[in-house]
Design a protein around this motif. Structure first.
Motif: not given
Length: 461
Positions: A150-157, A180-186, A219-224
């Motif tokens: 949620e609230h991410a920005f990755h581009g507009l194409t 699908t969007a998920i909350p950052l850190g969830d 969180w990034l490590l656990a997400a991976r």
């Protein structure tokens, strides 16, 4: 018969004063309108390092760096010389049926900063780097769905828009890709989506550009780990955070995580020639380019062009020689400390956060009745107006260019060139202190401008 020389300097001198009229007539008509409303319709004549100059020679401090493009400031002499050199070489560029040395040399240099990755695809922009990562992840996993935060920005194409976390950008452009969007850190939300068995990847900014929110530590490590347990990939979008912005070459490196794909762009250009880069694990590239029949299954017409390669090689050279990443970390820490020291002084100042030279200054509801009345009126009209009230006097009175960090946010984002020094930090902190002093008096030109913003916001509903 050869064409006459085009005299660009004469053309700009003759027609430069028409810049806003030309833009309104032939390009996006809302941009000049917005700039005029804020009084941002300035006439900058030249730029050098972290500064702009107008026709009268007035100096403006750049705290935007072209949304992160000008990490080395504008017109770094080493990058400019490299681009001039490559043009003077008259190389047989983009023949399509050879292998130029420059892309290989750049890939070698770029991967030396990310030894956990193996291969690179060069495109022309950040959104194209994201598109490449999405395609590669879907093909390598054989799955259709990509998760984003949620609230991410990755581009507009269209592909990158499918993983854009803001409805305002997406509205009216459906249907998009499965997402699908998920909350950052969830982690729980991530696990629930992965159990459905159709997820190709999670794409995430290690520090979100909108609002300057970092993923929680670990969180990034656990997400991976969770993604790999479900045979899905981790894509780190480092288009803005990468190439030294956060005090390490890539922001994910601070977390001790190894992504499967990484998107880079912006600063890699040296501010001269657009470039995008998608770095990844070798097995992913080898699966996409699995045979000679698939040699052109993903390509870009201008990808790997000589000018872009030269600019990027020079950029990496300067990064090493001038210790730019180290400067980003050191000056960034100093900058945040100086700003954070003001939080207890100003009740309208809620938090200072970020990493390296990516800093978010958030404003919040004041305690005193006098200030709270004005704050409440602004919030009722449109969230984000107070931050705009700060940005405008920073430019008008102090000649410092900043930005509000996204629609409906009371956050100013600072992403200056990574070459700034204590001098620029002092200048900003002094100016910001003066603006906040005026804001806390609860009257004056700032609040008069605020009332104007309220009227415009209400009128636009």
């Amino acid at each position: 018969m050869p064409a006459d020389r085009l005299d660009l300097a004469a053309l700009i001198a003759e027609r430069g004063q028409e810049r806003y009229e030309l833009y309104a007539r032939y390009l996006n008509p809302q941009l000049p309108r917005m700039l005029h409303t804020l009084g941002f319709d300035r006439y900058y004549e030249r730029a050098e390092g972290p500064y702009f100059y107008d026709a009268e020679g007035n100096e403006y401090l750049d705290m935007l760096a072209g949304f992160g493009i000008f990490a080395l400031g504008r017109h770094h002499p080493v990058v400019r010389e490299a681009v001039q050199q490559v043009m003077d070489l008259d190389l047989p560029d983009l023949t399509r049926f050879d292998c130029s040395p420059l892309p290989g040399l750049l890939a070698e240099q770029l991967l030396s900063f990310a030894p956990e990755l193996d291969r690179v695809f060069f495109g022309n922009s950040g959104t194209e780097a994201v598109e490449t990562a999405l395609k590669f992840a879907r093909y390598a996993t054989g799955r259709p769905r990509v998760l984003y935060c949620e609230h991410a920005f990755h581009g507009l194409t269209t592909g990158s828009l499918s993983v854009n976390g803001e409805s305002g950008f997406r509205r009216g452009f459906d249907p998009l890709l499965p997402d699908t969007a998920i909350p950052l850190g969830d982690l729980g939300a991530l696990a629930r989506e992965l159990k459905k068995g159709d997820v190709a990847a999670l794409i995430v900014e290690p520090i979100q550009g909108k609002g300057v929110h970092a993923a929680p530590p670990g969180w990034l490590l656990a997400a991976r780990q969770l993604l790999h347990e479900h045979r899905a990939l981790l894509i780190c979008d480092e288009v803005q955070t990468g190439i030294g912005r956060t005090g390490s070459f890539f922001a994910y490196q601070e977390e001790g995580v190894e992504p499967d794909l990484v998107c880079a762009a912006k600063a890699l250009s040296g501010g001269y020639v657009p470039i995008g880069a998608t770095l990844g694990k070798g097995w992913i590239f080898e699966k996409v380019y699995s045979s000679m029949d698939r040699v052109l299954v993903h390509s870009a017409s201008f990808g790997s062009n000589a000018q872009a390669m030269a600019a990027a090689l020079a950029t990496l050279h300067v990064m090493r020689e001038e210790k730019v990443v180290e400067n980003s970390r050191r000056i960034g820490e100093l900058f945040r400390e100086r700003l954070a020291a003001l939080v207890d002084r100003y009740e309208l100042l809620a938090e200072v956060r970020g990493r390296g030279l990516m800093i978010g200054i958030e404003f919040g509801r004041p305690r005193s009745l006098k200030l709270r009345t004005g704050w409440t009126a602004l919030q009722a009209a449109r969230k984000g107006l107070f931050a705009q009230m700060v940005v405008v006097p920073l430019l008008h009175r102090h000649r410092i260019l900043t930005q509000v960090s996204g629609d409906h946010l009371e956050v100013i984002k600072l992403i200056p060139p990574l070459i700034i020094t204590e001098r620029e930090v002092d200048r900003f902190v002094t100016a910001f202190t003066e603006v906040m002093d005026e804001a806390h008096r609860g009257s004056g030109l700032m609040w008069d401008f605020g009332r104007t913003l309220v009227k415009q916001a209400v009128g636009n509903r």
